[in-house]
Design a protein around this motif. Sequence first.
Motif, PDB file in Angstrom:
ATOM      1  N   ARG A 111       0.839  -1.206   0.000  1.00  0.00           N
ATOM      2  CA  ARG A 111       0.000   0.000   0.000  1.00  0.00           C
ATOM      3  C   ARG A 111       0.873   1.255   0.000  1.00  0.00           C
ATOM      4  N   TYR A 112       1.992   1.172   0.719  1.00  0.00           N
ATOM      5  CA  TYR A 112       2.937   2.304   0.756  1.00  0.00           C
ATOM      6  C   TYR A 112       3.445   2.606  -0.653  1.00  0.00           C
ATOM      7  N   ASN A 113       3.804   1.551  -1.388  1.00  0.00           N
ATOM      8  CA  ASN A 113       4.282   1.760  -2.757  1.00  0.00           C
ATOM      9  C   ASN A 113       3.174   2.336  -3.636  1.00  0.00           C
ATOM     10  N   ASN A 114       1.931   1.914  -3.388  1.00  0.00           N
ATOM     11  CA  ASN A 114       0.808   2.499  -4.154  1.00  0.00           C
ATOM     12  C   ASN A 114       0.650   3.980  -3.843  1.00  0.00           C
ATOM     13  N   ILE A 115       0.816   4.327  -2.556  1.00  0.00           N
ATOM     14  CA  ILE A 115       0.712   5.745  -2.161  1.00  0.00           C
ATOM     15  C   ILE A 115       1.792   6.546  -2.888  1.00  0.00           C
ATOM     16  N   ARG A 116       3.016   6.008  -2.907  1.00  0.00           N
ATOM     17  CA  ARG A 116       4.118   6.692  -3.606  1.00  0.00           C
ATOM     18  C   ARG A 116       3.761   6.925  -5.080  1.00  0.00           C
ATOM     19  N   GLU A 117       3.290   5.876  -5.728  1.00  0.00           N
ATOM     20  CA  GLU A 117       2.927   5.986  -7.153  1.00  0.00           C
ATOM     21  C   GLU A 117       1.880   7.073  -7.363  1.00  0.00           C
ATOM     22  N   THR A 118       0.865   7.072  -6.492  1.00  0.00           N
ATOM     23  CA  THR A 118      -0.214   8.061  -6.622  1.00  0.00           C
ATOM     24  C   THR A 118       0.341   9.475  -6.454  1.00  0.00           C
ATOM     25  N   LEU A 119       1.192   9.654  -5.439  1.00  0.00           N
ATOM     26  CA  LEU A 119       1.757  11.002  -5.207  1.00  0.00           C
ATOM     27  C   LEU A 119       2.594  11.443  -6.407  1.00  0.00           C
ATOM     28  N   PHE A 120       3.441  10.551  -6.918  1.00  0.00           N
ATOM     29  CA  PHE A 120       4.294  10.920  -8.056  1.00  0.00           C
ATOM     30  C   PHE A 120       3.431  11.288  -9.264  1.00  0.00           C
ATOM     31  N   THR A 121       2.361  10.516  -9.486  1.00  0.00           N
ATOM     32  CA  THR A 121       1.509  10.773 -10.655  1.00  0.00           C
ATOM     33  C   THR A 121       0.786  12.113 -10.503  1.00  0.00           C
ATOM     34  N   LEU A 122       0.294  12.394  -9.299  1.00  0.00           N
ATOM     35  CA  LEU A 122      -0.387  13.682  -9.076  1.00  0.00           C
ATOM     36  C   LEU A 122       0.581  14.836  -9.328  1.00  0.00           C
ATOM     37  N   LEU A 123       1.808  14.709  -8.797  1.00  0.00           N
ATOM     38  CA  LEU A 123       2.784  15.793  -8.952  1.00  0.00           C
ATOM     39  C   LEU A 123       3.147  15.990 -10.426  1.00  0.00           C
ATOM     40  N   GLU A 124       3.288  14.895 -11.133  1.00  0.00           N
ATOM     41  CA  GLU A 124       3.598  14.967 -12.579  1.00  0.00           C
ATOM     42  C   GLU A 124       2.534  15.756 -13.322  1.00  0.00           C
ATOM     43  N   GLN A 125       1.277  15.607 -12.865  1.00  0.00           N
ATOM     44  CA  GLN A 125       0.145  16.280 -13.528  1.00  0.00           C
ATOM     45  C   GLN A 125      -0.078  17.695 -13.000  1.00  0.00           C
ATOM     46  N   GLY A 126       0.747  18.141 -12.089  1.00  0.00           N
ATOM     47  CA  GLY A 126       0.593  19.494 -11.541  1.00  0.00           C
ATOM     48  C   GLY A 126      -0.567  19.611 -10.569  1.00  0.00           C
ATOM     49  N   ILE A 127      -1.017  18.480 -10.023  1.00  0.00           N
ATOM     50  CA  ILE A 127      -2.147  18.491  -9.073  1.00  0.00           C
ATOM     51  C   ILE A 127      -1.579  18.557  -7.649  1.00  0.00           C
ATOM     52  N   LEU A 128      -2.188  19.380  -6.820  1.00  0.00           N
ATOM     53  CA  LEU A 128      -1.701  19.549  -5.439  1.00  0.00           C
ATOM     54  C   LEU A 128      -2.285  18.455  -4.536  1.00  0.00           C
ATOM     55  N   PRO A 129      -1.471  17.551  -4.017  1.00  0.00           N
ATOM     56  CA  PRO A 129      -2.019  16.569  -3.073  1.00  0.00           C
ATOM     57  C   PRO A 129      -2.270  17.220  -1.710  1.00  0.00           C
ATOM     58  N   ILE A 130      -3.472  17.026  -1.179  1.00  0.00           N
ATOM     59  CA  ILE A 130      -3.794  17.515   0.171  1.00  0.00           C
ATOM     60  C   ILE A 130      -4.060  16.269   1.027  1.00  0.00           C
ATOM     61  N   ILE A 131      -3.233  16.098   2.059  1.00  0.00           N
ATOM     62  CA  ILE A 131      -3.221  14.833   2.793  1.00  0.00           C
ATOM     63  C   ILE A 131      -3.622  15.051   4.253  1.00  0.00           C
ATOM     64  N   ASN A 132      -4.394  14.122   4.773  1.00  0.00           N
ATOM     65  CA  ASN A 132      -4.727  14.146   6.207  1.00  0.00           C
ATOM     66  C   ASN A 132      -4.821  12.690   6.664  1.00  0.00           C
ATOM     67  N   GLU A 133      -4.845  12.492   7.974  1.00  0.00           N
ATOM     68  CA  GLU A 133      -5.097  11.137   8.470  1.00  0.00           C
ATOM     69  C   GLU A 133      -6.584  10.834   8.281  1.00  0.00           C
TER      70      GLU A 133
END
Length: 363
Positions: A111-133
Amino acid sequence: MSIETSQRIVIKIGSALIAPEQDGCRSRYLLNIAQFIVQCRAKGKEVLLVSSGAVAAGSHLFKNKDKRSVAVKKAMAAAGQTEMISTWERFFDFPSAQLLLTHGDLRDRDRYNNIRETLFTLLEQGILPIINENDAVTTDDLKVGDNDNLSAMVAAAADADCLIICSDVNGLYDKDPNKNADARLLDTVGELTPEIYAMTGGPTSSVGTGGMKTKLQAAEKATSHGIVTYIVNGFNEDTFTALLNGANPGTRFLPYDTPMHEALHWMTHTASEQGELIVEAGQFDALSCDDIVAVNGDFSAGETVLVRSEDGQKLAKANCNYSSCLLNFIAQQDKDIVTEQVQNSIGPVISQNDIAVFEERNS
Ligand SMILES: Nc1ncnc2c1ncn2[C@@H]1O[C@H](COP(=O)(O)OP(=O)(O)O)[C@@H](O)[C@H]1O
Ligand SMILES: N[C@@H](CCC(=O)OP(=O)(O)O)C(=O)O
């Protein structure tokens, strides 16, 4: 070393900045922070936002409920989260994405690796990830518990090079500045020694969760991954001007000269052990079922365990390829043939891919 040279920045915002009166979200302090994010992006930097405030933003919707109840708090977080995200979105003319995480997600390697992939893809697209617990679903044993540590885990997962923790004080003082008028602000911290930890106390704002201690834990996690970390005053407009000008407006924590490798960092700072294997004579390379003296705790195959020697020394933290149940079952068999068959099909007891070996073998 300043944020001028940083390419990927994680900025963590505490609840008091978002919902200063605990009566819904207010833009009073957020405008400066949003402008800072916009300006960082305009300079070609990538930004991720770790935002607290769901509980504080949602609490005004629950006027007649017992706010100490865990169920009510979870409901407040669920209701406040949408308000918090829509408040942030109003400031930006670029898209944002919401990620709600628990420690259960981060400590599971897949799941950690999936989170990494998602974050990298969002950043590549110029989308701002907003994260909370994900406070609405998490339980005591599955939660990170504070967004300071969460922000450091996110910074490591995102391969960020800068973490900015916005607090309600100017940085780390030699003692709690809200209780000691003569407290002195520390400009730069090289190593997070026990003396530095001893300077801190718990949260003082009614909405804060971790206090300064969790900010230091976050700084330790981040700097060991090579991430320069700042604790700054998020209430103060000048903070963000100073950061953009390459100055240090608060306390700066220097990154390790030799940062930990990603997998070792994850194992050390994000994964948490679900049980223990006690092994013979400090042996843990190519560990076989026969080398195990005792199994402590209940864990599933693939979960993290602490490997200890019989005299109690910590040897390593690693993912276990066997469940505690299977290891206990194997231990009860007197025929070696069973062990042999199981081992032939599963392989060594601990994975050599994700392993943190304790250099100082102290308990
Ligand atoms: N050594 C210290 N230096 C700075 N602040 C400290 C220290 N020890 C305790 N604190 C307290 O930590 C508080 C910040 O933590 P917290 O209330 O969790 O805020 P936040 O919402 O920013 O996470 C400060 O208001 C301060 O009173
Ligand atoms: N996840 C919680 C906040 C937890 C937390 O660490 O809060 P804070 O100390 O204000 O950063 C929420 O959104 O309400």
